[in-house]
Design an enzyme around this catalytic site. Structure first.
Site, PDB file in Angstrom:
ATOM      1  CB  SER A  10      -1.046   0.086   1.122  1.00  0.00           C
ATOM      2  OG  SER A  10      -2.167   1.037   1.147  1.00  0.00           O
ATOM      3  CG  HIS A  11       0.385   3.628   3.551  1.00  0.00           C
ATOM      4  ND1 HIS A  11      -0.428   2.555   3.718  1.00  0.00           N
ATOM      5  CD2 HIS A  11       0.791   4.016   4.407  1.00  0.00           C
ATOM      6  CE1 HIS A  11      -0.508   2.401   4.776  1.00  0.00           C
ATOM      7  NE2 HIS A  11       0.030   3.268   5.535  1.00  0.00           N
TER       8      HIS A  11
ATOM      9  CG  ASP B 137      -2.140   4.325  -1.559  1.00  0.00           C
ATOM     10  OD1 ASP B 137      -3.069   4.465  -2.395  1.00  0.00           O
ATOM     11  OD2 ASP B 137      -2.232   3.690  -0.675  1.00  0.00           O
TER      12      ASP B 137
ATOM     13  CG  ASP C 235      -2.739  -0.159  -2.690  1.00  0.00           C
ATOM     14  OD1 ASP C 235      -2.518   1.042  -2.177  1.00  0.00           O
ATOM     15  OD2 ASP C 235      -3.471  -1.061  -1.880  1.00  0.00           O
TER      16      ASP C 235
ATOM     17  CG  ASP D 162      -5.882   1.199  -0.762  1.00  0.00           C
ATOM     18  OD1 ASP D 162      -4.797   2.237  -0.544  1.00  0.00           O
ATOM     19  OD2 ASP D 162      -5.849   0.474  -0.119  1.00  0.00           O
ATOM     20  NE  ARG D 163      -3.871   3.722   2.779  1.00  0.00           N
ATOM     21  CZ  ARG D 163      -3.690   3.451   4.074  1.00  0.00           C
ATOM     22  NH1 ARG D 163      -3.162   4.919   4.988  1.00  0.00           N
ATOM     23  NH2 ARG D 163      -3.301   2.563   4.907  1.00  0.00           N
TER      24      ARG D 163
ATOM     25  CE  LYS E   1      -7.185   1.882   2.279  1.00  0.00           C
ATOM     26  NZ  LYS E   1      -7.613   0.778   3.196  1.00  0.00           N
TER      27      LYS E   1
END
Length: 542
Positions: free
Chosen positions: A112-113, A276, A278, A280-281, A375
């Site tokens: 992710s982030h 981010d 991947d 999703d943010r 998300k």
């Protein structure tokens, strides 16, 4: 021919809130990724001949683990494997692909982030057939299997060409390399008023989107520049890189400081955003105004009816417990339910599947709706653009109108990263020990009305999640939340959430630091943060 490889269990493969995340050097150990992937497969049933989706955010080790996962999926009996070209699939796009193709599930390779590179982070997450993260019953089964696994299945086959669309056989399994962007972009066109947004672009509205050299670069370029007509160059840092260009792909004001500076300049664009690692943010910034993720959730919910997909209204709004209560006030005004869940998108998935909620969000910059079960950073950007196109107001005007109607929830999160685990655990234990005695006491002039360790009972299946974070609530709607995060890879991350509510009394333009100062002092007095962590200040404030 299927190969059975003998292995020895690792002791550190417990999935966190978003799968298994470790340093690249850990995942690069012989058998490490294989053990976890096989443990996923061993925890599932009846997938022979079914479809598995595989993709990731392009970070270091992504391609190698995808090849491993393809061979193991074939050896374990999946009939079809869908892979994003280049090994690329944003997390929301992977969720959509699972749902679109009625796949059994998917492996998403991402941290992710978190930063990427040979000395940084990697991760593997399993998503179920609804497109959402595996629920705790499955992740618990996966972890149990990792502790006893003694073999995994694979094939000795050449690598699949991930850079060319098409189909090939790995054993008897069809492996299809597909465009990672097109289906997702098509979905977005069904949700939002693209003609209205295109007209706004044509009228001179300027955007700036920072893809942070992460997965959303190709998606944002296709949607914002090609389909919506934003100026070439609107998307910056748009090429996904294995190390994210040496930067931290977390869309907050620390790591997206260049975007923030651009949006605060005299010649700033009208709207700025970032996503981010991947995808999703999201980070949302207007000219001269930063919109906190909690406020963004509330504003999106209050204005969602302006987009075609949500014109008939929302079934409900859900937020994670640490997220500010701003969205609750919108739900009350709309006469719809507001749900407070533990952190982790899997808790939203059951509400979305049951039709109880339509829009969900987390303070950690994640918002989304029932279009997928993750998300979705670009979804939030596009809903904001749809709102701007219809309301024809500036971001500042829209946000201030909202505050004047609902009041303002001043809010911040303080992260203490890489804290020694023993110290972080001791802090939480000390807080839990005083919960019963806190109500009625006063700290920094604030009267405690309630204190608890948040527990959640899922309204759809009755499952219970305990010890999800310590909440201390004060008279007037302010609160402090303490929680240990499960997204780091070393030590513990202590997260302190601070919230103060101010009704619309003409005093809604304090600085956040000024508004929250008494709560910050109260948090130190209650938890002895410096003593337990050795830190005099947080690493990141968002």
């Amino acid at each position: 021919m299927i190969q059975t490889v003998q292995t020895t269990a690792f002791t550190d493969q417990k999935p966190g809130t978003s799968g298994l995340r470790k340093k690249v050097r850990i995942f690069a150990q012989p058998h490490y990724a294989e053990n976890f992937i096989q443990s996923v497969f061993d925890s599932l049933a009846d997938f022979a001949g079914e479809t598995l989706v595989i993709g990731g955010d392009g970070r270091y080790l992504n391609r190698e683990v995808i090849q491993t996962a393809i061979r193991m999926a074939a050896a374990n009996g999946f009939g079809t494997v869908l892979v994003g070209r280049g090994g690329i699939l944003s997390t929301p796009a992977a969720s959509h692909m699972i749902r679109l193709h009625k796949a059994y599930g998917g492996l998403i390779l991402s941290a992710s982030h978190n930063p990427g590179g040979p000395d940084e982070d990697f991760g593997i997450k399993y998503n179920i057939g609804n497109g959402g993260p595996a629920p705790e019953a499955i992740t618990d089964a996966i972890y149990a299997r990792t502790k006893t696994i003694d073999r995994y299945l694979t094939l000795d086959t050449p690598d699949v060409d991930l850079d060319r669309d098409g189909e090939t056989l790995v054993g008897t399994t069809r492996v299809r390399v597909v465009d990672p962007v097109a289906a997702y972009a098509d979905l977005m066109e069904t949700l939002f008023d693209f003609p209205a947004i295109r007209a706004m672009m044509a009228s001179g509205t300027r955007l700036s989107f920072d893809a942070m050299h992460a997965v959303t670069g190709p998606y944002a370029t296709e949607i914002l520049e090609r389909r919506l007509g934003a100026a070439p160059g609107t998307v910056v840092n748009g090429t996904p890189l294995p190390d994210f260009g040496g930067h931290h792909p977390d869309p907050n004001l620390v790591h997206a400081h260049e975007l923030h500076a651009r949006m605060m300049a005299p010649d700033a664009p009208d709207f700025g955003a970032a996503s981010d690692g991947d995808g999703d943010r999201n980070l949302i910034i207007g000219r001269n105004i930063f919109v906190t993720p909690s406020d963004s959730l509330a504003l999106l919910a209050a204005n969602a009816h302006l987009a075609p997909a949500y014109a008939k209204g929302l079934a409900g709004i859900a937020r994670s417990m640490p997220t500010s209560q701003a969205a609750d006030r919108v739900a009350a005004a709309l006469g719809i339910p507001a749900y407070e869940t533990p952190t982790g998108w899997k808790f939203f998935g059951t509400l979305l599947d049951a039709g109880l909620a339509t829009i969900c969000g987390e303070e950690s910059a994640g918002t989304g709706s029932d279009h997928v079960r993750e998300k979705d950073g670009l979804w939030a950007v596009l809903l904001w653009l749809n709102i701007l196109a219809v309301r024809r107001q500036s971001m500042v005007e829209i946000v201030h109108d909202h505050w004047s109607l609902f009041g303002r929830n001043y809010y911040a999160r303080h992260d203490y990263e890489g804290v020694p685990t023993a110290g972080a655990d001791a802090l939480m234990a000390a807080l839990r020990a005083q919960l019963d005695t806190l109500p009625g006491t006063t700290v920094e002039g604030l009267t405690v009305t309630a204190a608890d360790d948040f527990a959640y009972t899922d309204p759809t299946d009755g499952s219970v999640s305990l010890k999800q974070g310590v909440r201390i609530l004060f008279d007037g709607g302010s609160r402090i939340v303490f929680r240990l995060s499960g997204t780091g890879t070393e030590g513990a991350t202590l997260r302190l959430y601070l919230e103060r509510y101010e009704p619309n009394d003409g005093k809604l333009d304090h600085s956040v630091a000024e508004a929250l100062a008494p709560l910050i002092t109260a948090a130190e007095k209650l938890a002895s943060i410096k003593t337990h962590t050795g830190r005099t200040e947080p690493d990141v404030i968002t």
